[in-house]
Write a protein that holds these residues in place. Structure first.
Motif, PDB file in Angstrom:
ATOM      1  N   LYS A 106     -21.190  18.959  33.426  1.00  9.66           N
ATOM      2  CA  LYS A 106     -20.912  17.523  33.473  1.00  9.66           C
ATOM      3  C   LYS A 106     -21.619  16.891  32.555  1.00  9.66           C
ATOM      4  N   LEU A 107     -22.963  17.166  32.225  1.00 14.68           N
ATOM      5  CA  LEU A 107     -23.768  16.466  31.362  1.00 14.68           C
ATOM      6  C   LEU A 107     -23.049  16.763  29.685  1.00 14.68           C
ATOM      7  N   LEU A 108     -22.462  17.781  29.581  1.00 15.51           N
ATOM      8  CA  LEU A 108     -21.756  18.038  28.238  1.00 15.51           C
ATOM      9  C   LEU A 108     -20.648  17.091  28.099  1.00 15.51           C
ATOM     10  N   GLN A 109     -19.781  16.795  29.002  1.00 14.70           N
ATOM     11  CA  GLN A 109     -18.730  15.999  29.212  1.00 14.70           C
ATOM     12  C   GLN A 109     -19.087  14.767  28.567  1.00 14.70           C
ATOM     13  N   ASP A 110     -20.446  14.179  29.285  1.00 14.27           N
ATOM     14  CA  ASP A 110     -21.057  12.841  28.890  1.00 14.27           C
ATOM     15  C   ASP A 110     -21.491  12.866  27.586  1.00 14.27           C
ATOM     16  N   LEU A 111     -22.032  13.867  27.056  1.00 15.30           N
ATOM     17  CA  LEU A 111     -22.628  14.020  25.685  1.00 15.30           C
ATOM     18  C   LEU A 111     -21.668  14.108  24.640  1.00 15.30           C
ATOM     19  N   VAL A 112     -20.523  15.102  24.908  1.00 13.97           N
ATOM     20  CA  VAL A 112     -19.488  14.903  23.713  1.00 13.97           C
ATOM     21  C   VAL A 112     -18.985  13.751  23.164  1.00 13.97           C
ATOM     22  N   PRO A 113     -18.712  12.712  23.862  1.00 14.59           N
ATOM     23  CA  PRO A 113     -18.427  11.283  23.290  1.00 14.59           C
ATOM     24  C   PRO A 113     -19.317  10.867  22.233  1.00 14.59           C
ATOM     25  N   VAL A 114     -20.646  11.095  22.624  1.00 16.84           N
ATOM     26  CA  VAL A 114     -21.529  10.621  21.662  1.00 16.84           C
ATOM     27  C   VAL A 114     -21.712  11.192  20.444  1.00 16.84           C
ATOM     28  N   VAL A 115     -21.238  12.769  20.545  1.00 21.19           N
ATOM     29  CA  VAL A 115     -21.356  13.649  19.438  1.00 21.19           C
ATOM     30  C   VAL A 115     -20.131  12.797  18.281  1.00 21.19           C
ATOM     31  N   ASP A 116     -19.039  12.642  19.267  1.00 22.68           N
ATOM     32  CA  ASP A 116     -17.544  11.981  18.703  1.00 22.68           C
ATOM     33  C   ASP A 116     -18.117  10.661  17.779  1.00 22.68           C
ATOM     34  N   ASN A 117     -18.856   9.868  18.430  1.00 23.02           N
ATOM     35  CA  ASN A 117     -19.147   8.745  17.882  1.00 23.02           C
ATOM     36  C   ASN A 117     -19.931   8.558  16.691  1.00 23.02           C
ATOM     37  N   LEU A 118     -20.536   9.806  16.634  1.00 28.26           N
ATOM     38  CA  LEU A 118     -21.651   9.862  15.478  1.00 28.26           C
ATOM     39  C   LEU A 118     -20.768  10.514  14.248  1.00 28.26           C
ATOM     40  N   GLU A 119     -19.764  11.405  14.665  1.00 26.98           N
ATOM     41  CA  GLU A 119     -18.784  11.791  13.531  1.00 26.98           C
ATOM     42  C   GLU A 119     -17.947  10.710  12.928  1.00 26.98           C
ATOM     43  N   ARG A 120     -17.716   9.846  13.903  1.00 22.50           N
ATOM     44  CA  ARG A 120     -16.800   8.865  13.602  1.00 22.50           C
ATOM     45  C   ARG A 120     -17.693   7.855  12.523  1.00 22.50           C
ATOM     46  N   ALA A 121     -18.862   7.347  12.818  1.00 23.16           N
ATOM     47  CA  ALA A 121     -19.833   6.554  11.917  1.00 23.16           C
ATOM     48  C   ALA A 121     -19.799   7.471  10.787  1.00 23.16           C
ATOM     49  N   LEU A 122     -20.130   8.657  10.703  1.00 23.63           N
ATOM     50  CA  LEU A 122     -20.271   9.311   9.239  1.00 23.63           C
ATOM     51  C   LEU A 122     -19.112   9.064   8.426  1.00 23.63           C
ATOM     52  N   SER A 123     -17.777   9.303   8.982  1.00 19.67           N
ATOM     53  CA  SER A 123     -16.725   9.230   8.283  1.00 19.67           C
ATOM     54  C   SER A 123     -16.333   7.765   8.005  1.00 19.67           C
ATOM     55  N   SER A 124     -16.900   6.789   8.504  1.00 20.25           N
ATOM     56  CA  SER A 124     -16.360   5.560   8.256  1.00 20.25           C
ATOM     57  C   SER A 124     -17.544   4.660   7.255  1.00 20.25           C
ATOM     58  N   ILE A 125     -18.469   5.415   7.005  1.00 21.55           N
ATOM     59  CA  ILE A 125     -19.664   4.844   6.096  1.00 21.55           C
ATOM     60  C   ILE A 125     -19.210   5.375   4.704  1.00 21.55           C
ATOM     61  N   ASP A 126     -19.310   4.675   3.644  1.00 22.78           N
ATOM     62  CA  ASP A 126     -19.234   4.824   2.330  1.00 22.78           C
ATOM     63  C   ASP A 126     -20.371   5.720   1.612  1.00 22.78           C
ATOM     64  N   LEU A 141     -28.821  13.621  10.802  1.00 21.89           N
ATOM     65  CA  LEU A 141     -29.856  14.251  11.673  1.00 21.89           C
ATOM     66  C   LEU A 141     -29.786  14.216  12.858  1.00 21.89           C
ATOM     67  N   THR A 142     -29.393  13.070  13.528  1.00 26.76           N
ATOM     68  CA  THR A 142     -29.152  12.810  14.827  1.00 26.76           C
ATOM     69  C   THR A 142     -27.813  13.751  15.273  1.00 26.76           C
ATOM     70  N   HIS A 143     -26.882  13.697  14.561  1.00 24.48           N
ATOM     71  CA  HIS A 143     -25.783  14.845  14.767  1.00 24.48           C
ATOM     72  C   HIS A 143     -26.260  16.128  14.842  1.00 24.48           C
ATOM     73  N   LYS A 144     -26.817  16.628  14.166  1.00 27.46           N
ATOM     74  CA  LYS A 144     -27.471  17.989  13.927  1.00 27.46           C
ATOM     75  C   LYS A 144     -28.359  18.051  15.119  1.00 27.46           C
ATOM     76  N   SER A 145     -29.063  17.474  15.427  1.00 24.35           N
ATOM     77  CA  SER A 145     -30.171  17.684  16.585  1.00 24.35           C
ATOM     78  C   SER A 145     -29.065  17.545  17.940  1.00 24.35           C
ATOM     79  N   PHE A 146     -28.101  16.881  18.151  1.00 25.73           N
ATOM     80  CA  PHE A 146     -27.329  16.992  19.461  1.00 25.73           C
ATOM     81  C   PHE A 146     -26.567  18.417  19.345  1.00 25.73           C
TER      82      PHE A 146
END
Length: 212
Positions: A106-126, A141-146
């Motif tokens: 259950k915790l994983l299901q709640d944390l996965v969207p956070v990881v998705d948002n970090l990946e989207r943020a990386l892909s959207s930054i120049d 670093l935050t993404h790797k820690s997750f």
């Protein structure tokens, strides 16, 4: 002389054993005496006694057989109860193991969207802009820690780009004709999938190739 004989006779009578003079001494039976046979009533009673003994023996045998059969049934019931108890303990242990393995699902299901948002943020930054370098490093670093933390709990990331399509692990969003790769090859990953201790938590959303 007569008187002397009389005295001698008296002495002989006194010396003679009582057994010889006992009037109640039984006389021997004549040699030709016949033994009396039992009467009809006595024979009937004897036959009834034999039948009663036979019936009692049969009843005892039947009782023994019944007890033996009951013993077999009781042994079978005891074995079944023992097997059921072992199965119950095994199922309980399996439930405990599953609960331990998948406690963080259950915790994983709640944390996965956070990881998705970090990946989207990386892909959207120049990344070419030097002003964004520090931001990109912080997000990475935050993404790797997750991701490292998820790996400590036996979480596997599914990123199947370039791999054959697996309907048990991947969800095809669309198919694109492509002659450069084999059909049913994952061309692009829209969203990564995750698996916990071998159990699929979320399938990877992918684009799959098909023959031109």
């Amino acid at each position: 002389m007569a008187r002397e004989r009389s005295e001698e006779d008296q002495v002989e009578e006194a010396v003679q054993p009582e057994s010889l003079t006992d009037e109640h001494t039984p006389e021997p039976e004549p040699a030709g005496a016949e033994i009396e046979e039992p009467s009809a009533d006595e024979q009937h009673q004897a036959e009834e006694a034999l039948h009663a003994e036979a019936d009692s023996a049969e009843a005892l045998h039947a009782q023994i057989v019944g007890l033996q059969e009951q013993l077999v049934i009781e042994k079978d019931m005891a074995l079944r109860a023992q097997a059921e108890a072992q199965n119950a303990r095994r199922r309980a242990q399996q439930d405990v193991d599953k609960a331990r393995k998948f406690a963080v699902e259950k915790l994983l299901q709640d944390l996965v969207p956070v990881v998705d948002n970090l990946e989207r943020a990386l892909s959207s930054i120049d990344a070419d802009d030097e002003a964004n370098k520090a931001v990109i490093e912080g997000i990475e670093l935050t993404h790797k820690s997750f991701v490292d933390t998820l790996g400590k709990f036996a979480v596997e990331v599914l990123d199947p780009a370039g791999e054959p399509f697996d309907p048990e692990l991947h969800q095809a969003m669309t198919q694109v004709p492509n002659g450069e790769v084999e059909p049913n090859t994952v061309l692009e990953v829209f969203q990564k999938g995750y698996r916990l201790n071998g159990r699929l938590v979320r399938p990877a959303m992918v684009v799959v190739s098909k023959a031109p």
